[in-house]
Design a protein around this motif. Structure first.
Motif, PDB file in Angstrom:
ATOM      1  N   UNK A 137       0.812  -1.209   0.000  1.00 37.48           N
ATOM      2  CA  UNK A 137       0.000   0.000   0.000  1.00 37.48           C
ATOM      3  C   UNK A 137       0.847   1.262   0.000  1.00 37.48           C
ATOM      4  N   UNK A 138       1.943   1.254   0.763  1.00 36.42           N
ATOM      5  CA  UNK A 138       2.835   2.415   0.813  1.00 36.42           C
ATOM      6  C   UNK A 138       3.486   2.646  -0.540  1.00 36.42           C
ATOM      7  N   UNK A 139       3.916   1.562  -1.190  1.00 39.84           N
ATOM      8  CA  UNK A 139       4.525   1.690  -2.510  1.00 39.84           C
ATOM      9  C   UNK A 139       3.513   2.247  -3.507  1.00 39.84           C
ATOM     10  N   UNK A 140       2.287   1.767  -3.447  1.00 39.17           N
ATOM     11  CA  UNK A 140       1.255   2.259  -4.367  1.00 39.17           C
ATOM     12  C   UNK A 140       1.021   3.752  -4.181  1.00 39.17           C
ATOM     13  N   UNK A 141       1.091   4.218  -2.933  1.00 41.54           N
ATOM     14  CA  UNK A 141       0.935   5.657  -2.670  1.00 41.54           C
ATOM     15  C   UNK A 141       2.110   6.445  -3.250  1.00 41.54           C
ATOM     16  N   UNK A 142       3.320   5.905  -3.101  1.00 43.82           N
ATOM     17  CA  UNK A 142       4.493   6.567  -3.670  1.00 43.82           C
ATOM     18  C   UNK A 142       4.392   6.645  -5.200  1.00 43.82           C
ATOM     19  N   UNK A 143       3.957   5.544  -5.811  1.00 48.79           N
ATOM     20  CA  UNK A 143       3.840   5.516  -7.270  1.00 48.79           C
ATOM     21  C   UNK A 143       2.804   6.531  -7.743  1.00 48.79           C
ATOM     22  N   UNK A 144       1.678   6.597  -7.043  1.00 52.40           N
ATOM     23  CA  UNK A 144       0.650   7.569  -7.408  1.00 52.40           C
ATOM     24  C   UNK A 144       1.175   8.995  -7.273  1.00 52.40           C
ATOM     25  N   UNK A 180       5.026  14.245 -11.668  1.00 51.32           N
ATOM     26  CA  UNK A 180       5.614  14.293 -13.003  1.00 51.32           C
ATOM     27  C   UNK A 180       4.590  14.663 -14.074  1.00 51.32           C
ATOM     28  N   UNK A 181       3.359  14.947 -13.637  1.00 54.09           N
ATOM     29  CA  UNK A 181       2.331  15.370 -14.577  1.00 54.09           C
ATOM     30  C   UNK A 181       1.890  14.287 -15.530  1.00 54.09           C
ATOM     31  N   UNK A 182       1.655  13.087 -14.991  1.00 52.11           N
ATOM     32  CA  UNK A 182       1.254  11.956 -15.821  1.00 52.11           C
ATOM     33  C   UNK A 182      -0.146  11.494 -15.409  1.00 52.11           C
ATOM     34  N   UNK A 183      -1.198  12.078 -15.991  1.00 50.23           N
ATOM     35  CA  UNK A 183      -2.559  11.696 -15.628  1.00 50.23           C
ATOM     36  C   UNK A 183      -2.924  10.312 -16.146  1.00 50.23           C
ATOM     37  N   UNK A 184      -3.944   9.733 -15.565  1.00 47.77           N
ATOM     38  CA  UNK A 184      -4.420   8.423 -16.011  1.00 47.77           C
ATOM     39  C   UNK A 184      -4.870   8.524 -17.462  1.00 47.77           C
ATOM     40  N   UNK A 185      -4.575   7.474 -18.256  1.00 46.09           N
ATOM     41  CA  UNK A 185      -4.918   7.482 -19.669  1.00 46.09           C
ATOM     42  C   UNK A 185      -5.169   6.059 -20.133  1.00 46.09           C
ATOM     43  N   UNK A 186      -6.126   5.918 -21.052  1.00 47.51           N
ATOM     44  CA  UNK A 186      -6.404   4.593 -21.600  1.00 47.51           C
ATOM     45  C   UNK A 186      -5.385   4.198 -22.663  1.00 47.51           C
ATOM     46  N   UNK A 187      -4.647   5.177 -23.179  1.00 48.89           N
ATOM     47  CA  UNK A 187      -3.716   4.887 -24.277  1.00 48.89           C
ATOM     48  C   UNK A 187      -2.253   4.881 -23.869  1.00 48.89           C
ATOM     49  N   UNK A 188      -1.920   5.451 -22.694  1.00 48.09           N
ATOM     50  CA  UNK A 188      -0.526   5.535 -22.268  1.00 48.09           C
ATOM     51  C   UNK A 188      -0.292   4.767 -20.974  1.00 48.09           C
ATOM     52  N   UNK A 189       0.865   4.143 -20.861  1.00 55.87           N
ATOM     53  CA  UNK A 189       1.275   3.443 -19.654  1.00 55.87           C
ATOM     54  C   UNK A 189       2.076   4.419 -18.794  1.00 55.87           C
ATOM     55  N   UNK A 190       1.483   4.894 -17.707  1.00 55.19           N
ATOM     56  CA  UNK A 190       2.143   5.916 -16.895  1.00 55.19           C
ATOM     57  C   UNK A 190       3.428   5.402 -16.267  1.00 55.19           C
ATOM     58  N   UNK A 191       3.470   4.130 -15.960  1.00 56.90           N
ATOM     59  CA  UNK A 191       4.685   3.551 -15.363  1.00 56.90           C
ATOM     60  C   UNK A 191       5.854   3.666 -16.336  1.00 56.90           C
ATOM     61  N   UNK A 192       5.593   3.319 -17.579  1.00 54.88           N
ATOM     62  CA  UNK A 192       6.619   3.424 -18.607  1.00 54.88           C
ATOM     63  C   UNK A 192       7.007   4.884 -18.836  1.00 54.88           C
ATOM     64  N   UNK A 193       6.021   5.769 -18.895  1.00 57.76           N
ATOM     65  CA  UNK A 193       6.300   7.181 -19.142  1.00 57.76           C
ATOM     66  C   UNK A 193       7.120   7.795 -18.016  1.00 57.76           C
ATOM     67  N   UNK A 194       6.853   7.386 -16.772  1.00 58.96           N
ATOM     68  CA  UNK A 194       7.616   7.910 -15.639  1.00 58.96           C
ATOM     69  C   UNK A 194       9.079   7.522 -15.754  1.00 58.96           C
ATOM     70  N   UNK A 195       9.332   6.273 -16.142  1.00 59.74           N
ATOM     71  CA  UNK A 195      10.709   5.816 -16.307  1.00 59.74           C
ATOM     72  C   UNK A 195      11.376   6.537 -17.474  1.00 59.74           C
ATOM     73  N   UNK A 196      10.661   6.646 -18.590  1.00 67.73           N
ATOM     74  CA  UNK A 196      11.244   7.299 -19.759  1.00 67.73           C
ATOM     75  C   UNK A 196      11.475   8.782 -19.542  1.00 67.73           C
ATOM     76  N   UNK A 197      10.743   9.375 -18.600  1.00 65.15           N
ATOM     77  CA  UNK A 197      10.915  10.793 -18.345  1.00 65.15           C
ATOM     78  C   UNK A 197      12.367  11.116 -17.987  1.00 65.15           C
ATOM     79  N   UNK A 198      12.984  10.258 -17.157  1.00 61.47           N
ATOM     80  CA  UNK A 198      14.375  10.564 -16.823  1.00 61.47           C
ATOM     81  C   UNK A 198      15.377   9.820 -17.689  1.00 61.47           C
ATOM     82  N   UNK A 199      14.932   8.739 -18.334  1.00 59.03           N
ATOM     83  CA  UNK A 199      15.831   8.101 -19.301  1.00 59.03           C
ATOM     84  C   UNK A 199      16.124   9.079 -20.430  1.00 59.03           C
ATOM     85  N   UNK A 200      15.115   9.856 -20.826  1.00 57.93           N
ATOM     86  CA  UNK A 200      15.275  10.791 -21.927  1.00 57.93           C
ATOM     87  C   UNK A 200      16.128  11.979 -21.595  1.00 57.93           C
TER      88      UNK A 200
END
Length: 214
Positions: free
Chosen positions: A180-187, A193-213
């Protein structure tokens, strides 16, 4: 799983083959350069490719270029690249677009059989497996760029483990936190990082790519 290995050092290639076969996998191809790897994948259709980044003839990025070509021509084939050195730009190139079914490990990790075989299995299942040292350098670069300034130190720890390819349960185990604590941190990470819920985008992937980029 059916696995193709591309590694120019014969002893290391033989060691990888023995290790993977001892784990019950079938090594369907063993090659020593990028062109031979592309031909082997076309003919053998492996589930996973394990490739050294530096191979003949120039020993620079032949393995990476072959991996990128495989991502384009055989998107269903998972790719795990190995490197003697940390080269974060290669990780960013490999993960560009989608990190699904991709891994980047230092060769030293192969000595830890459990860690290596876990990485192979993770990318074969469509996940991501990034070496912790690569993640550490990528995270440091993002901190210098200011991209992660809104995140707390603990949230950065969580994001780093997400980048390694860990699930929320895996993050919880590594940091000795409740799920539960991890889920709160992820949210919270998604929000900062300004990543709203979306049916077309994977926010987990976008969060990682945000700093990979960065």
């Amino acid at each position: 799983m059916r696995i193709a290995i591309a590694e120019d050092a014969a002893l290391f290639r033989a060691g990888l083959t023995r290790l993977l076969e001892d784990e019950g996998h079938q090594v369907c191809a063993e090659v020593a350069d990028g062109e031979a790897l592309l031909a082997a994948v076309a003919s053998q259709r492996p589930d996973v490719v394990v490739a050294d980044i530096r191979m003949p003839p120039t020993f620079t990025d032949e393995g990476l270029r072959a991996a990128l070509e495989l991502r384009r021509t055989h998107p269903g084939t998972a790719v795990l690249v190995l490197s003697q050195y940390i080269e974060t730009r290669y990780a960013a190139q490999l993960l560009h677009g989608s990190p699904a079914g991709v891994g980047y490990l230092l060769k030293d990790r192969v000595a830890d059989v459990a860690e290596f075989t876990d990485a192979v299995g993770r990318v074969a299942a469509g996940g991501t497996a990034l070496d912790r040292e690569v993640v550490s350098q990528l995270l440091a670069a993002s901190r210098r760029a200011g991209d992660l300034d809104p995140l707390t130190p603990r949230e950065r720890d969580v994001l780093a483990l997400m980048a390694e390819g860990r699930s929320n349960a895996g993050v919880a185990a590594a940091l000795v936190l409740t799920l539960g604590t991890v889920e709160k941190h992820v949210a919270s990470i998604f929000g900062k990082l300004g990543l709203p819920a979306s049916e077309t985008d994977n926010r987990r992937v976008l969060a990682v790519l945000r700093y990979l980029g960065s």
